[in-house]
Design a protein around this motif. Structure first.
Motif, mmCIF file in Angstrom:
data_model
loop_
_atom_site.group_PDB
_atom_site.id
_atom_site.type_symbol
_atom_site.label_atom_id
_atom_site.label_comp_id
_atom_site.label_asym_id
_atom_site.label_seq_id
_atom_site.Cartn_x
_atom_site.Cartn_y
_atom_site.Cartn_z
ATOM 1 N N VAL A 61 0.860 -1.186 0.000
ATOM 2 C CA VAL A 61 0.000 0.000 0.000
ATOM 3 C C VAL A 61 0.896 1.235 0.000
ATOM 4 O O VAL A 61 1.859 1.318 0.754
ATOM 5 C CB VAL A 61 -0.938 -0.008 1.231
ATOM 6 N N GLY A 62 0.620 2.168 -0.875
ATOM 7 C CA GLY A 62 1.413 3.381 -1.013
ATOM 8 C C GLY A 62 2.350 3.328 -2.210
ATOM 9 O O GLY A 62 2.827 4.362 -2.672
ATOM 10 N N GLU A 63 2.642 2.130 -2.725
ATOM 11 C CA GLU A 63 3.466 1.986 -3.927
ATOM 12 C C GLU A 63 2.586 2.061 -5.167
ATOM 13 O O GLU A 63 1.359 1.891 -5.093
ATOM 14 C CB GLU A 63 4.194 0.632 -3.929
ATOM 15 N N LEU A 64 3.220 2.308 -6.310
ATOM 16 C CA LEU A 64 2.506 2.259 -7.582
ATOM 17 C C LEU A 64 2.104 0.809 -7.871
ATOM 18 O O LEU A 64 2.854 -0.113 -7.562
ATOM 19 C CB LEU A 64 3.392 2.770 -8.721
ATOM 20 N N VAL A 65 0.935 0.638 -8.462
ATOM 21 C CA VAL A 65 0.491 -0.696 -8.887
ATOM 22 C C VAL A 65 0.724 -0.751 -10.389
ATOM 23 O O VAL A 65 -0.144 -0.411 -11.187
ATOM 24 C CB VAL A 65 -0.989 -0.947 -8.519
ATOM 25 N N GLU A 66 1.946 -1.150 -10.769
ATOM 26 C CA GLU A 66 2.374 -1.084 -12.164
ATOM 27 C C GLU A 66 2.080 -2.377 -12.914
ATOM 28 O O GLU A 66 2.589 -3.438 -12.570
ATOM 29 C CB GLU A 66 3.867 -0.763 -12.244
ATOM 30 N N LEU A 67 1.260 -2.217 -13.946
ATOM 31 C CA LEU A 67 0.907 -3.319 -14.840
ATOM 32 C C LEU A 67 1.699 -3.149 -16.129
ATOM 33 O O LEU A 67 1.675 -2.069 -16.731
ATOM 34 C CB LEU A 67 -0.595 -3.285 -15.161
ATOM 35 N N LYS A 68 2.392 -4.195 -16.536
ATOM 36 C CA LYS A 68 3.106 -4.172 -17.820
ATOM 37 C C LYS A 68 2.265 -4.935 -18.831
ATOM 38 O O LYS A 68 1.838 -6.056 -18.580
ATOM 39 C CB LYS A 68 4.490 -4.807 -17.692
ATOM 40 N N PHE A 69 2.015 -4.296 -19.967
ATOM 41 C CA PHE A 69 1.203 -4.861 -21.040
ATOM 42 C C PHE A 69 2.090 -4.937 -22.276
ATOM 43 O O PHE A 69 2.618 -3.920 -22.730
ATOM 44 C CB PHE A 69 -0.003 -3.949 -21.304
ATOM 45 N N THR A 70 2.284 -6.149 -22.798
ATOM 46 C CA THR A 70 3.174 -6.359 -23.938
ATOM 47 C C THR A 70 2.414 -7.029 -25.069
ATOM 48 O O THR A 70 1.712 -8.013 -24.860
ATOM 49 C CB THR A 70 4.376 -7.242 -23.536
ATOM 50 N N VAL A 71 2.571 -6.470 -26.275
ATOM 51 C CA VAL A 71 1.972 -7.044 -27.484
ATOM 52 C C VAL A 71 3.102 -7.673 -28.302
ATOM 53 O O VAL A 71 4.102 -7.022 -28.583
ATOM 54 C CB VAL A 71 1.240 -5.977 -28.327
ATOM 55 N N TYR A 72 2.927 -8.952 -28.652
ATOM 56 C CA TYR A 72 3.920 -9.715 -29.408
ATOM 57 C C TYR A 72 3.413 -9.967 -30.822
ATOM 58 O O TYR A 72 2.218 -10.190 -31.020
ATOM 59 C CB TYR A 72 4.170 -11.073 -28.745
ATOM 60 N N ASN A 73 4.336 -9.975 -31.769
ATOM 61 C CA ASN A 73 4.007 -10.299 -33.157
ATOM 62 C C ASN A 73 4.859 -11.487 -33.592
ATOM 63 O O ASN A 73 6.054 -11.346 -33.816
ATOM 64 C CB ASN A 73 4.261 -9.098 -34.069
ATOM 65 N N ASP A 74 4.238 -12.654 -33.726
ATOM 66 C CA ASP A 74 4.930 -13.863 -34.178
ATOM 67 C C ASP A 74 4.902 -14.013 -35.695
ATOM 68 O O ASP A 74 5.484 -14.946 -36.233
ATOM 69 C CB ASP A 74 4.291 -15.113 -33.555
ATOM 70 N N ALA A 75 4.230 -13.116 -36.393
ATOM 71 C CA ALA A 75 4.080 -13.221 -37.851
ATOM 72 C C ALA A 75 5.378 -12.833 -38.561
ATOM 73 O O ALA A 75 6.280 -12.242 -37.978
ATOM 74 C CB ALA A 75 2.941 -12.330 -38.336
ATOM 75 N N ASP A 76 5.431 -13.151 -39.836
ATOM 76 C CA ASP A 76 6.598 -12.830 -40.666
ATOM 77 C C ASP A 76 6.548 -11.413 -41.232
ATOM 78 O O ASP A 76 7.474 -10.992 -41.911
ATOM 79 C CB ASP A 76 6.714 -13.839 -41.814
ATOM 80 N N THR A 77 5.462 -10.702 -40.987
ATOM 81 C CA THR A 77 5.321 -9.325 -41.460
ATOM 82 C C THR A 77 4.836 -8.447 -40.303
ATOM 83 O O THR A 77 4.300 -8.955 -39.317
ATOM 84 C CB THR A 77 4.295 -9.220 -42.613
ATOM 85 N N ALA A 78 5.020 -7.156 -40.433
ATOM 86 C CA ALA A 78 4.521 -6.212 -39.428
ATOM 87 C C ALA A 78 2.997 -6.325 -39.359
ATOM 88 O O ALA A 78 2.335 -6.558 -40.366
ATOM 89 C CB ALA A 78 4.936 -4.794 -39.782
ATOM 90 N N GLN A 79 2.449 -6.178 -38.167
ATOM 91 C CA GLN A 79 1.006 -6.250 -37.945
ATOM 92 C C GLN A 79 0.563 -4.994 -37.192
ATOM 93 O O GLN A 79 1.375 -4.343 -36.542
ATOM 94 C CB GLN A 79 0.640 -7.497 -37.139
ATOM 95 N N HIS A 80 -0.727 -4.691 -37.268
ATOM 96 C CA HIS A 80 -1.291 -3.512 -36.609
ATOM 97 C C HIS A 80 -2.415 -3.930 -35.670
ATOM 98 O O HIS A 80 -3.126 -4.891 -35.935
ATOM 99 C CB HIS A 80 -1.871 -2.546 -37.648
ATOM 100 N N PHE A 81 -2.582 -3.154 -34.595
ATOM 101 C CA PHE A 81 -3.723 -3.334 -33.701
ATOM 102 C C PHE A 81 -4.219 -1.955 -33.284
ATOM 103 O O PHE A 81 -3.465 -0.982 -33.296
ATOM 104 C CB PHE A 81 -3.367 -4.191 -32.477
ATOM 105 N N CYS A 82 -5.490 -1.888 -32.905
ATOM 106 C CA CYS A 82 -6.075 -0.631 -32.432
ATOM 107 C C CYS A 82 -5.666 -0.439 -30.972
ATOM 108 O O CYS A 82 -5.878 -1.328 -30.145
ATOM 109 C CB CYS A 82 -7.600 -0.678 -32.563
#
Length: 176
Positions: free
Chosen positions: A61-82
């Motif tokens: 309590v009193g510390e930041l509650v830091e969530l790390k969110f990582t998006v991975y791309n396993d495809a052979d080409t660049a991909q897009h997301f909203c």
């Protein structure tokens, strides 16, 4: 009236069957400007995009509650997301369910933005082939986490972003 209903049904079926196809009957390319207003949940996963969340096991309590969110791309080409309904934008939508161990939902206290549909091209992020992008957010800025307890976080923004996070995560919010 029966003929009108049949004609309407046939028109809808034809229109839906042609969505996402180009003139030669193949699937359109993944261009950010061509993304639909909401993305089919499995469509980006089939293209190689998926996301994972992580958080410290115990946060005092009193510390930041830091969530790390990582998006991975396993495809052979660049991909897009909203990026709407993801941590890649400020807290202007509720894209996480945060629940205490007893099942009580934590109140979302961030803004709830109205959106222009379909999302403009600037609303999409690119992830290069075999690469990832990450962001860290303080959950205290968007969620009313105040009492010590064990909390479970589930990502629920997939209908807008198209990203799938298969597993929920948990952390203990502990007294100092």
């Amino acid at each position: 009236m029966k003929n009108f209903s049949t004609l309407l049904y046939a028109t809808v079926v034809l229109a839906l069957s042609s969505c996402g196809m180009n003139k030669n009957g193949t699937q359109n390319s993944t261009d950010a400007a061509d993304f639909p207003a909401t993305v089919a949940v499995d469509s980006l996963a089939e293209k190689g995009l998926f996301a994972k969340m992580s958080i410290k096991d115990t946060v005092k309590v009193g510390e930041l509650v830091e969530l790390k969110f990582t998006v991975y791309n396993d495809a052979d080409t660049a991909q897009h997301f909203c990026k709407w309904h993801t941590p890649f934008e400020p807290f202007i939508s509720k894209y996480l369910d945060v629940q205490s161990e007893s099942g009580e939902e934590v109140n979302y206290k961030g803004a709830m933005a109205k959106r222009v549909m379909p999302p403009p091209a600037g609303s999409y992020m690119a992830v290069n082939s075999k690469d990832s992008v990450s962001v860290t957010v303080d959950l205290l800025k968007g969620y009313d986490i105040t009492k010590p307890d064990k909390y479970t976080i589930t990502y629920v923004g997939q209908n807008m972003s198209g990203l799938i996070v298969k597993d929920s995560i948990s952390f203990v919010y502990a007294k100092q």
